[in-house]
Design a protein around this motif. Structure first.
Motif, PDB file in Angstrom:
ATOM      1  N   LYS A   1       4.420  30.585  32.085  1.00  0.00           N
ATOM      2  CA  LYS A   1       3.558  31.709  31.719  1.00  0.00           C
ATOM      3  C   LYS A   1       3.830  32.167  30.280  1.00  0.00           C
ATOM      4  O   LYS A   1       2.910  32.438  29.521  1.00  0.00           O
ATOM      5  CB  LYS A   1       3.770  32.870  32.685  1.00  0.00           C
ATOM      6  CG  LYS A   1       3.225  32.626  34.082  1.00  0.00           C
ATOM      7  CD  LYS A   1       3.447  33.847  34.965  1.00  0.00           C
ATOM      8  CE  LYS A   1       2.900  33.610  36.382  1.00  0.00           C
ATOM      9  NZ  LYS A   1       3.130  34.789  37.258  1.00  0.00           N
ATOM     10  N   LEU A   2       5.127  32.274  29.954  1.00  0.00           N
ATOM     11  CA  LEU A   2       5.478  32.723  28.613  1.00  0.00           C
ATOM     12  C   LEU A   2       5.036  31.710  27.546  1.00  0.00           C
ATOM     13  O   LEU A   2       4.565  32.090  26.469  1.00  0.00           O
ATOM     14  CB  LEU A   2       6.995  32.950  28.520  1.00  0.00           C
ATOM     15  CG  LEU A   2       7.539  34.147  29.311  1.00  0.00           C
ATOM     16  CD1 LEU A   2       9.060  34.191  29.211  1.00  0.00           C
ATOM     17  CD2 LEU A   2       6.954  35.463  28.797  1.00  0.00           C
ATOM     18  N   GLU A   3       5.200  30.412  27.833  1.00  0.00           N
ATOM     19  CA  GLU A   3       4.773  29.382  26.887  1.00  0.00           C
ATOM     20  C   GLU A   3       3.256  29.402  26.701  1.00  0.00           C
ATOM     21  O   GLU A   3       2.749  29.253  25.577  1.00  0.00           O
ATOM     22  CB  GLU A   3       5.227  28.007  27.375  1.00  0.00           C
ATOM     23  CG  GLU A   3       6.736  27.783  27.242  1.00  0.00           C
ATOM     24  CD  GLU A   3       7.176  26.456  27.838  1.00  0.00           C
ATOM     25  OE1 GLU A   3       6.360  25.850  28.573  1.00  0.00           O
ATOM     26  OE2 GLU A   3       8.307  26.025  27.569  1.00  0.00           O
ATOM     27  N   ALA A   4       2.537  29.595  27.803  1.00  0.00           N
ATOM     28  CA  ALA A   4       1.083  29.660  27.725  1.00  0.00           C
ATOM     29  C   ALA A   4       0.632  30.877  26.914  1.00  0.00           C
ATOM     30  O   ALA A   4      -0.303  30.794  26.109  1.00  0.00           O
ATOM     31  CB  ALA A   4       0.489  29.708  29.130  1.00  0.00           C
ATOM     32  N   GLU A   5       1.326  32.002  27.106  1.00  0.00           N
ATOM     33  CA  GLU A   5       0.989  33.213  26.364  1.00  0.00           C
ATOM     34  C   GLU A   5       1.288  33.045  24.873  1.00  0.00           C
ATOM     35  O   GLU A   5       0.512  33.476  24.016  1.00  0.00           O
ATOM     36  CB  GLU A   5       1.771  34.398  26.935  1.00  0.00           C
ATOM     37  CG  GLU A   5       1.540  35.715  26.221  1.00  0.00           C
ATOM     38  CD  GLU A   5       0.102  36.196  26.292  1.00  0.00           C
ATOM     39  OE1 GLU A   5      -0.295  36.994  25.428  1.00  0.00           O
ATOM     40  OE2 GLU A   5      -0.645  35.749  27.199  1.00  0.00           O
ATOM     41  N   ALA A   6       2.420  32.421  24.571  1.00  0.00           N
ATOM     42  CA  ALA A   6       2.782  32.179  23.166  1.00  0.00           C
ATOM     43  C   ALA A   6       1.757  31.267  22.500  1.00  0.00           C
ATOM     44  O   ALA A   6       1.371  31.483  21.350  1.00  0.00           O
ATOM     45  CB  ALA A   6       4.171  31.563  23.082  1.00  0.00           C
ATOM     46  N   LEU A   7       1.306  30.246  23.222  1.00  0.00           N
ATOM     47  CA  LEU A   7       0.317  29.323  22.691  1.00  0.00           C
ATOM     48  C   LEU A   7      -1.020  30.034  22.468  1.00  0.00           C
ATOM     49  O   LEU A   7      -1.703  29.814  21.463  1.00  0.00           O
ATOM     50  CB  LEU A   7       0.143  28.144  23.655  1.00  0.00           C
ATOM     51  CG  LEU A   7      -0.673  26.950  23.141  1.00  0.00           C
ATOM     52  CD1 LEU A   7      -0.043  26.359  21.881  1.00  0.00           C
ATOM     53  CD2 LEU A   7      -0.809  25.893  24.216  1.00  0.00           C
ATOM     54  N   ARG A   8      -1.374  30.918  23.415  1.00  0.00           N
ATOM     55  CA  ARG A   8      -2.624  31.672  23.286  1.00  0.00           C
ATOM     56  C   ARG A   8      -2.595  32.557  22.038  1.00  0.00           C
ATOM     57  O   ARG A   8      -3.574  32.636  21.283  1.00  0.00           O
ATOM     58  CB  ARG A   8      -2.850  32.526  24.537  1.00  0.00           C
ATOM     59  CG  ARG A   8      -4.196  33.255  24.552  1.00  0.00           C
ATOM     60  CD  ARG A   8      -4.243  34.302  25.642  1.00  0.00           C
ATOM     61  NE  ARG A   8      -3.306  35.382  25.361  1.00  0.00           N
ATOM     62  CZ  ARG A   8      -3.523  36.354  24.471  1.00  0.00           C
ATOM     63  NH1 ARG A   8      -4.635  36.366  23.747  1.00  0.00           N
ATOM     64  NH2 ARG A   8      -2.623  37.297  24.285  1.00  0.00           N
ATOM     65  N   ARG A   9      -1.441  33.235  21.837  1.00  0.00           N
ATOM     66  CA  ARG A   9      -1.315  34.110  20.664  1.00  0.00           C
ATOM     67  C   ARG A   9      -1.374  33.301  19.365  1.00  0.00           C
ATOM     68  O   ARG A   9      -1.943  33.739  18.374  1.00  0.00           O
ATOM     69  CB  ARG A   9      -0.008  34.898  20.736  1.00  0.00           C
ATOM     70  CG  ARG A   9      -0.013  36.006  21.778  1.00  0.00           C
ATOM     71  CD  ARG A   9       1.108  37.004  21.509  1.00  0.00           C
ATOM     72  NE  ARG A   9       2.422  36.372  21.591  1.00  0.00           N
ATOM     73  CZ  ARG A   9       3.159  36.321  22.709  1.00  0.00           C
ATOM     74  NH1 ARG A   9       2.686  36.844  23.844  1.00  0.00           N
ATOM     75  NH2 ARG A   9       4.337  35.731  22.702  1.00  0.00           N
ATOM     76  N   LYS A  10      -0.765  32.107  19.395  1.00  0.00           N
ATOM     77  CA  LYS A  10      -0.793  31.252  18.212  1.00  0.00           C
ATOM     78  C   LYS A  10      -2.216  30.823  17.885  1.00  0.00           C
ATOM     79  O   LYS A  10      -2.658  30.878  16.731  1.00  0.00           O
ATOM     80  CB  LYS A  10       0.087  30.024  18.443  1.00  0.00           C
ATOM     81  CG  LYS A  10       0.130  29.077  17.241  1.00  0.00           C
ATOM     82  CD  LYS A  10       0.999  27.874  17.518  1.00  0.00           C
ATOM     83  CE  LYS A  10       1.016  26.937  16.303  1.00  0.00           C
ATOM     84  NZ  LYS A  10       1.815  25.723  16.553  1.00  0.00           N
ATOM     85  N   TYR A  11      -2.958  30.393  18.926  1.00  0.00           N
ATOM     86  CA  TYR A  11      -4.345  29.992  18.728  1.00  0.00           C
ATOM     87  C   TYR A  11      -5.185  31.152  18.207  1.00  0.00           C
ATOM     88  O   TYR A  11      -6.052  30.982  17.344  1.00  0.00           O
ATOM     89  CB  TYR A  11      -4.942  29.478  20.036  1.00  0.00           C
ATOM     90  CG  TYR A  11      -4.453  28.104  20.456  1.00  0.00           C
ATOM     91  CD1 TYR A  11      -3.916  27.236  19.526  1.00  0.00           C
ATOM     92  CD2 TYR A  11      -4.544  27.683  21.774  1.00  0.00           C
ATOM     93  CE1 TYR A  11      -3.466  25.975  19.901  1.00  0.00           C
ATOM     94  CE2 TYR A  11      -4.097  26.433  22.163  1.00  0.00           C
ATOM     95  CZ  TYR A  11      -3.553  25.581  21.221  1.00  0.00           C
ATOM     96  OH  TYR A  11      -3.117  24.345  21.589  1.00  0.00           O
ATOM     97  N   GLU A  12      -4.905  32.347  18.706  1.00  0.00           N
ATOM     98  CA  GLU A  12      -5.650  33.531  18.280  1.00  0.00           C
ATOM     99  C   GLU A  12      -5.399  33.827  16.799  1.00  0.00           C
ATOM    100  O   GLU A  12      -6.320  34.158  16.056  1.00  0.00           O
ATOM    101  CB  GLU A  12      -5.230  34.731  19.140  1.00  0.00           C
ATOM    102  CG  GLU A  12      -6.068  35.976  18.917  1.00  0.00           C
ATOM    103  CD  GLU A  12      -7.512  35.817  19.368  1.00  0.00           C
ATOM    104  OE1 GLU A  12      -8.374  36.509  18.799  1.00  0.00           O
ATOM    105  OE2 GLU A  12      -7.770  34.998  20.280  1.00  0.00           O
TER     106      GLU A  12
END
Length: 340
Positions: free
Chosen positions: A78-89
């Motif tokens: 979950k944390l990795e997915a959230e970090a990736l989402r923030r990076k993409y944003e």
């Protein structure tokens, strides 16, 4: 023991769920499963458990470890997915926005002139000879019939590296190398940098020159003028003409200064030509027979002419540059105006 393990499990899962980042999650892992973690301490205490109870206690410990590790893995995803989402944003690109334009590079004015000269003389059958920027006193002066007491040899005019070696003051040194190594007919140009101790609005300690040399049977001053006429017409325009004025150079006899009719006013007189209708562009002449003989060329059979073109001067005239220092400052306001 079972209650103790249950409390460790519940505490670990609660801390895992409340972790807001990978750093905190790793701290929880270490506190529970690390070498000094709570669950690890229980395993180390198994030696105090009665032998008949060890299988059951071991099963409880494994169940607790498995549950904690599974929850850790889920939380990590979950944390990795959230970090990736923030990076993409943060890296999101609006493809509908206008593109950022990047200026294309351009060749320097002197480089443009050099390329033009090589093309012009190449079309007339000249080969290109690349000389060396460090020369000996012999090739730069003596072989060109420049006397020992000539002002050009003075320290204030020439950059000497030693009593024998110097930075060449003219690409004319290249013609001696060619005549020593090659038998006539010879038809070469030798472009490159030259160095003289001079510095003002129209002179620089380093500038670019192109030496031209032709040696063959029956070569006269008329052949020189014919080639120079073609050269100036292709550089300055079809209506440009040349004028030869008597001069003196140690390595040519006769020697001439070459003027071109002012390509800005058509010879009527303007600021560029200082009202005369003519602009001095280069020096030339018939190669001195002494220079030819010293290179092993039979002057009863062969003759030749030579000319020296200042490429910086041609660039300044052609592109309307009034100060040679502008050629060395890389000012884009100047360079953007010049692109042939």
């Amino acid at each position: 023991m079972k209650e103790k393990l249950q409390k460790i499990r519940e505490k670990a899962i609660a801390e895992i769920e409340s972790s807001q980042g990978m750093e905190r999650l790793n701290e929880v892992r270490s506190a529970i499963l690390g070498k000094k973690g709570e669950l690890t301490a229980v395993l180390k205490g198994m030696k105090d458990v009665a032998p008949e109870d060890r299988p059951k206690v071991g099963q409880w410990v494994n169940e607790a470890r498995e549950a904690i590790e599974n929850r850790l893995a889920e939380k990590m995803k979950k944390l990795e997915a959230e970090a990736l989402r923030r990076k993409y944003e943060s890296e999101k690109i609006d493809v509908t926005m206008p593109a950022k334009l990047h200026a294309a590079g351009k060749l320097h004015p002197v480089t443009q002139v050099r390329n033009q000269l090589v093309d012009i003389f190449g079309s007339m059958g000249f080969d290109v000879y690349e000389g060396t920027e460090i020369e000996t006193d012999f090739y730069n002066f003596t072989a060109l019939n420049i006397p020992r007491d000539h002002p050009a040899r003075d320290m204030q005019d020439t950059f000497y590296l030693s009593p024998e070696f110097l930075l060449r003051t003219q690409t004319s040194a290249g013609q001696i190398h060619v005549m020593e190594e090659k038998k006539p007919p010879i038809k070469i140009i030798s472009p490159g940098k030259v160095f003289r101790s001079d510095d003002d609005a129209t002179h620089s300690p380093m500038f670019c020159q192109m030496e031209g040399l032709v040696v063959d049977k029956g070569i006269t001053l008329c052949d020189l003028k014919g080639i120079l006429d073609v050269f100036v017409q292709k550089i300055f325009g079809e209506n440009t003409t040349t004028r030869l004025r008597p001069s003196y150079f140690p390595f040519t006899e006769p020697s001439v200064e070459v003027d071109v009719s002012c390509f800005q006013c058509g010879g009527k007189g303007c600021k560029l030509c200082k009202g005369t209708g003519w602009i001095e562009v280069l020096g030339a002449g018939v190669v001195n027979t002494k220079v030819l003989r010293d290179c092993g060329i039979d002057t009863d059979v062969y003759s030749g002419f030579a000319f020296g073109i200042g490429m910086d001067r041609i660039a300044m005239l052609k592109y309307g540059i009034n100060n040679i220092k502008l050629l060395f400052e890389s000012d884009l306001r100047v360079l953007d105006q010049i692109d042939d």
